[in-house]
Scaffold this motif. Structure first.
Motif, PDB file in Angstrom:
ATOM      1  N   ILE A 125      55.347  44.536  37.783  1.00  0.00           N
ATOM      2  CA  ILE A 125      55.042  45.207  39.050  1.00  0.00           C
ATOM      3  C   ILE A 125      55.282  44.185  40.145  1.00  0.00           C
ATOM      4  O   ILE A 125      54.435  43.345  40.458  1.00  0.00           O
ATOM      5  CB  ILE A 125      53.605  45.750  39.053  1.00  0.00           C
ATOM      6  CG1 ILE A 125      53.435  46.742  37.890  1.00  0.00           C
ATOM      7  CG2 ILE A 125      53.291  46.436  40.381  1.00  0.00           C
ATOM      8  CD1 ILE A 125      52.068  47.367  37.782  1.00  0.00           C
ATOM      9  N   ALA A 126      56.467  44.273  40.716  1.00  0.00           N
ATOM     10  CA  ALA A 126      56.987  43.180  41.535  1.00  0.00           C
ATOM     11  C   ALA A 126      56.160  42.923  42.780  1.00  0.00           C
ATOM     12  O   ALA A 126      55.907  41.759  43.135  1.00  0.00           O
ATOM     13  CB  ALA A 126      58.439  43.486  41.919  1.00  0.00           C
ATOM     14  N   ASP A 127      55.712  43.977  43.462  1.00  0.00           N
ATOM     15  CA  ASP A 127      54.997  43.764  44.723  1.00  0.00           C
ATOM     16  C   ASP A 127      53.582  43.255  44.513  1.00  0.00           C
ATOM     17  O   ASP A 127      52.951  42.778  45.454  1.00  0.00           O
ATOM     18  CB  ASP A 127      54.975  45.043  45.564  1.00  0.00           C
ATOM     19  CG  ASP A 127      54.305  46.199  44.832  1.00  0.00           C
ATOM     20  OD1 ASP A 127      54.480  46.310  43.602  1.00  0.00           O
ATOM     21  OD2 ASP A 127      53.610  46.993  45.490  1.00  0.00           O
ATOM     22  N   ARG A 128      53.062  43.364  43.290  1.00  0.00           N
ATOM     23  CA  ARG A 128      51.727  42.848  42.976  1.00  0.00           C
ATOM     24  C   ARG A 128      51.779  41.557  42.162  1.00  0.00           C
ATOM     25  O   ARG A 128      50.737  40.984  41.877  1.00  0.00           O
ATOM     26  CB  ARG A 128      50.917  43.897  42.212  1.00  0.00           C
ATOM     27  CG  ARG A 128      50.632  45.169  43.005  1.00  0.00           C
ATOM     28  CD  ARG A 128      49.747  44.912  44.188  1.00  0.00           C
ATOM     29  NE  ARG A 128      49.437  46.142  44.907  1.00  0.00           N
ATOM     30  CZ  ARG A 128      48.334  46.864  44.718  1.00  0.00           C
ATOM     31  NH1 ARG A 128      47.423  46.479  43.826  1.00  0.00           N
ATOM     32  NH2 ARG A 128      48.128  47.959  45.419  1.00  0.00           N
ATOM     33  N   HIS A 129      52.977  41.135  41.780  1.00  0.00           N
ATOM     34  CA  HIS A 129      53.136  39.943  40.935  1.00  0.00           C
ATOM     35  C   HIS A 129      52.251  40.047  39.689  1.00  0.00           C
ATOM     36  O   HIS A 129      51.575  39.095  39.307  1.00  0.00           O
ATOM     37  CB  HIS A 129      52.801  38.668  41.727  1.00  0.00           C
ATOM     38  CG  HIS A 129      53.581  38.545  43.004  1.00  0.00           C
ATOM     39  ND1 HIS A 129      54.926  38.275  43.043  1.00  0.00           N
ATOM     40  CD2 HIS A 129      53.190  38.677  44.310  1.00  0.00           C
ATOM     41  CE1 HIS A 129      55.337  38.233  44.298  1.00  0.00           C
ATOM     42  NE2 HIS A 129      54.310  38.480  45.083  1.00  0.00           N
ATOM     43  N   ARG A 130      52.311  41.230  39.068  1.00  0.00           N
ATOM     44  CA  ARG A 130      51.511  41.491  37.872  1.00  0.00           C
ATOM     45  C   ARG A 130      52.429  41.867  36.723  1.00  0.00           C
ATOM     46  O   ARG A 130      53.425  42.577  36.910  1.00  0.00           O
ATOM     47  CB  ARG A 130      50.522  42.641  38.109  1.00  0.00           C
ATOM     48  CG  ARG A 130      49.436  42.360  39.135  1.00  0.00           C
ATOM     49  CD  ARG A 130      48.403  41.372  38.613  1.00  0.00           C
ATOM     50  NE  ARG A 130      47.814  41.797  37.361  1.00  0.00           N
ATOM     51  CZ  ARG A 130      46.758  42.642  37.287  1.00  0.00           C
ATOM     52  NH1 ARG A 130      46.235  43.148  38.394  1.00  0.00           N
ATOM     53  NH2 ARG A 130      46.244  42.962  36.113  1.00  0.00           N
ATOM     54  N   LEU A 131      52.073  41.389  35.541  1.00  0.00           N
ATOM     55  CA  LEU A 131      52.792  41.736  34.323  1.00  0.00           C
ATOM     56  C   LEU A 131      51.850  42.462  33.369  1.00  0.00           C
ATOM     57  O   LEU A 131      50.682  42.077  33.212  1.00  0.00           O
ATOM     58  CB  LEU A 131      53.340  40.482  33.633  1.00  0.00           C
ATOM     59  CG  LEU A 131      54.402  39.674  34.387  1.00  0.00           C
ATOM     60  CD1 LEU A 131      54.770  38.439  33.570  1.00  0.00           C
ATOM     61  CD2 LEU A 131      55.648  40.517  34.653  1.00  0.00           C
ATOM     62  N   PHE A 132      52.374  43.501  32.743  1.00  0.00           N
ATOM     63  CA  PHE A 132      51.670  44.213  31.688  1.00  0.00           C
ATOM     64  C   PHE A 132      52.642  44.399  30.536  1.00  0.00           C
ATOM     65  O   PHE A 132      53.867  44.289  30.707  1.00  0.00           O
ATOM     66  CB  PHE A 132      51.185  45.581  32.185  1.00  0.00           C
ATOM     67  CG  PHE A 132      50.219  45.506  33.338  1.00  0.00           C
ATOM     68  CD1 PHE A 132      48.859  45.452  33.117  1.00  0.00           C
ATOM     69  CD2 PHE A 132      50.679  45.503  34.645  1.00  0.00           C
ATOM     70  CE1 PHE A 132      47.971  45.386  34.175  1.00  0.00           C
ATOM     71  CE2 PHE A 132      49.803  45.434  35.714  1.00  0.00           C
ATOM     72  CZ  PHE A 132      48.446  45.374  35.483  1.00  0.00           C
TER      73      PHE A 132
END
Length: 221
Positions: A132-139
């Motif tokens: 999730i690029a705009d949140r700098h989150r990986l799942f």
């Protein structure tokens, strides 16, 4: 319990269903949630104490019963299906615009997506990293022939495919405003990796239970 002091079936229904979170609990049970932790996971803004209270109220009203694996809707609970999805139709037509920032929770979206993946066509483990690029989150979605799970920390498996998008785009896909393949073609979502996963994911992901309702309210090209 405070009442409205009017002898009317609409009033009686509101007295049962009008408390905060009650209809969302029913919504989640209508689409398959049964265990306490499963319901709580899908409603992160609801405290566990209040969830317990609402479940007791629904039991007292005869809408749910305790079951071996958690809770089950009674006939009266199941009869709320047209009401709940009728609200979805009205909301999609008259109250559903662009997502607000406070509505975009990446963890709940991934939890919802995990629950709507059809694993019948999966013959071996598939690990999809969601960036999730705009949140700098990986799942990580870990898909097995008979199970789908979401990991919030790296599960340590080899990554088979990567899906990259911003959070509003993923939500718009989830609710049926855009199709995954259309978003990939438009460059709004990137999906790369093993060909069998890139080809399979659009069929495996069944989107939100209200996606068809949302699509039906949108102008057709």
């Amino acid at each position: 319990m405070r009442t409205y002091g009017q002898y009317c079936p609409v009033v009686r229904a509101i007295e049962v269903l009008g408390d905060r979170w009650t209809l969302l609990i029913v919504r989640d049970m209508l689409v398959g949630a049964r265990r306490f932790n499963e319901i709580a996971r899908g409603l992160p803004g609801l405290s566990r104490a209040l969830l317990s209270r609402r479940l007791r109220q629904l039991q007292h009203a005869g809408l749910i019963v305790r079951a071996d694996d958690g809770y089950a809707l009674t006939r009266a609970g199941e009869d709320l299906r047209p009401l709940v999805f009728g609200l979805a139709d009205w909301g999609a037509r008259h109250a559903f615009g662009a997502p607000r920032p406070d509505e975009l929770d990446p963890e709940i979206l991934m939890w919802w997506m995990r629950g709507r993946i059809d694993t019948a066509g999966i013959t071996e483990r598939a690990v999809i990293q969601v960036d999730i690029a705009d949140r700098h989150r990986l799942f990580w979605l870990v898909l097995e022939p008979d199970d789908a799970s979401v990991c919030y920390n790296d599960p340590g498996f080899e990554i088979d495919a990567v899906l990259t998008a911003d959070l509003p785009t993923l939500y718009r896909m989830w609710v049926g405003e855009i199709e995954l393949l259309d978003a990939v073609r438009a460059g709004d979502i990137a999906l790369t990796g093993a060909r069998w996963i890139v080809r399979g994911l659009p069929a495996w992901l069944r989107y939100s239970p209200i996606a068809a309702t949302v699509r039906a309210t949108r102008p057709q090209p």
